[in-house]
Design an enzyme around this catalytic site. Structure first.
Site, mmCIF file in Angstrom:
data_model
loop_
_atom_site.group_PDB
_atom_site.id
_atom_site.type_symbol
_atom_site.label_atom_id
_atom_site.label_comp_id
_atom_site.label_asym_id
_atom_site.label_seq_id
_atom_site.Cartn_x
_atom_site.Cartn_y
_atom_site.Cartn_z
ATOM 1 N N GLY A 30 4.863 -3.632 -2.261
ATOM 2 C CA GLY A 30 5.699 -4.821 -2.042
ATOM 3 C C GLY A 30 5.925 -5.082 -0.563
ATOM 4 N N PHE A 31 6.765 -6.067 -0.304
ATOM 5 C CA PHE A 31 7.067 -6.452 1.087
ATOM 6 C C PHE A 31 7.653 -5.265 1.857
ATOM 7 C CE2 PHE A 31 11.018 -8.181 3.280
ATOM 8 C CZ PHE A 31 10.411 -8.326 4.516
ATOM 9 N N ASP A 51 2.764 1.601 -7.600
ATOM 10 C CA ASP A 51 3.164 0.199 -7.782
ATOM 11 C C ASP A 51 2.431 -0.345 -9.011
ATOM 12 O OD1 ASP A 51 4.289 -2.012 -5.353
ATOM 13 O OD2 ASP A 51 3.548 -2.744 -7.287
ATOM 14 N N GLY A 56 4.447 -6.825 -6.257
ATOM 15 C CA GLY A 56 3.739 -6.293 -5.092
ATOM 16 C C GLY A 56 2.298 -6.784 -5.085
ATOM 17 N N ASP A 76 3.656 1.794 -13.617
ATOM 18 C CA ASP A 76 5.005 1.240 -13.716
ATOM 19 C C ASP A 76 5.989 2.410 -13.782
ATOM 20 O OD1 ASP A 76 7.392 0.158 -14.510
ATOM 21 O OD2 ASP A 76 6.553 -1.049 -16.152
ATOM 22 N N TYR A 165 19.792 -7.943 -12.549
ATOM 23 C CA TYR A 165 19.525 -7.268 -11.266
ATOM 24 C C TYR A 165 20.764 -6.500 -10.811
ATOM 25 C CZ TYR A 165 17.695 -6.764 -6.470
ATOM 26 O OH TYR A 165 17.232 -6.269 -5.274
#
Ligand code: UDP
Length: 335
Positions: A30-31, A51, A56, A76, A165
């Site tokens: 990812g970032f 990942d 990502g 995962d 979240y």
């Protein structure tokens, strides 16, 4: 540009180094995760990047795939995983993080921060590794105390769109503290405030406000302000964030500590749009669209704890960080 910024992170870390450590990064493509992978490779660590490539992107780490110090596992983390390596550190980052994804993929988000955190903690326990869980300012919800210290317990709507979240990160934190208390594991929790920089996605569900506004400004499209634009955020540049996370995992005697990592320079979304229009020299108009439900009105960290425990403070102003990010969005400057 990214290469010189990776070296800048190592310089800023002073005596903290991950040289020769074996480190698992969940969400490493990812970032934020890919910046951590790059920086650890630069420090001569052994990096295992895990990942599932949901949000990502392989292109964030493709330049590392041939490196002997780097191993990529497509998996995962909400499903248990066995690793042969003895780990020294785990950075558990894996999660979708964009509010548009909250609506589309709530179960993925719940699983990666609950089951995924549990699976990461099991790996940490087995290896006796230090684990850093990347929690979020979202655990504070629509905070009544701003700037917000770590002691604030939150104002979260568990059944709202952001609940998947916010609550999953809160459960993740509870899992971490259970492993500290019940198994004496060395777990640290970073509450990350909005972070931005090169490699951040601007497309589709993945786009957060800064990359979206930059792309809209570059294309001459209208800048989409949600609500009246008077809501605030405090944006931390990626190199500062990565340095803060490395300091939190790499400083002695911080078992069970919870630390805000963010930049307290608070701006309204309207000001942000204005800054991006000026910096990109754009003629884009601004248009107002409906504010998503439960969008926090203000967000700004108290960072005294990070200053005291980690000797860390953000160094990159919003203006400088926006310039660097805008520069990287020009295709020629991507690596
Ligand atoms: N936002 C906006 N226009 C956009 C995208 C986001 O005005 O096109 C606003 C959003 O409503 C929020 C802020 O920008 O108030 C930050 O949004 P982001 O998606 O980056 O993440 P958040 O901080 O809400 O988790």
């Amino acid at each position: 540009m990214i290469d010189s910024e990776i070296r800048e992170i190592s310089r800023n870390l002073g005596s903290i180094s991950y040289e020769d450590s074996t480190i698992l990064i969940t969400g490493g493509a990812g970032f934020l995760g890919s910046w951590i992978c790059d920086s650890l490779i630069q420090q001569n660590a052994q990096v295992i990047c895990l990942d599932n490539l949901s949000s990502g992107r392989l292109e964030n780490i493709s330049h590392l795939l041939d490196n002997d110090h780097f191993r990529f596992i497509e998996h995962d983390i909400s499903i248990p995983v066995d690793l042969d390596e003895k780990l020294d550190f785990i950075f558990h980052l894996a999660s979708r993080a964009s509010p548009f994804e909250f609506e589309k993929f709530p179960l993925d988000i719940l699983k990666s921060n609950t089951y995924g955190t549990l699976n990461s903690l099991e790996l940490a326990k087995r290896s006796n590794a230090i684990m850093l869980f990347t929690s979020t300012s979202e655990v504070y919800g629509d905070a009544h105390i701003v700037p917000t210290p770590e002691s604030y317990q939150g104002n979260v709507n568990p059944v709202g769109i952001r609940g998947c979240y916010d609550e999953a990160k809160r459960v993740g934190e509870a899992f971490c503290m259970a492993y500290v208390r019940q198994f004496n594991c060395d777990v640290r929790i970073a509450r990350i405030f909005n972070t931005y920089g090169p490699r951040m996605r601007s497309d589709g569900y993945y786009g957060r406000v800064i990359p979206r506004f930059i792309q809209q400004a570059n294309n001459g499209d209208p800048i989409t302000i949600f609500g009246d634009g008077k809501q605030t955020r405090s944006f931390c540049y990626i190199t500062d964030q990565v340095e803060g996370l490395f300091r939190l995992a790499g400083t002695d005697n911080l078992k069970g500590e919870i630390v805000n990592i963010g930049n307290p320079e608070e701006v309204t979304i309207l000001q942000l749009a204005h800054n991006i229009i000026v910096e990109t020299n754009s003629k884009s108009p601004t248009i107002f669209q409906e504010l998503p439900p439960d969008d926090p009105k203000r967000r700004c960290p108290v960072i005294e704890k990070a200053r005291d425990l980690l000797e860390w403070h953000p160094k990159i102003s919003l203006k400088d960080g926006l310039r660097r990010t805008i520069y990287s969005f020009n295709d020629k400057h991507k690596h």
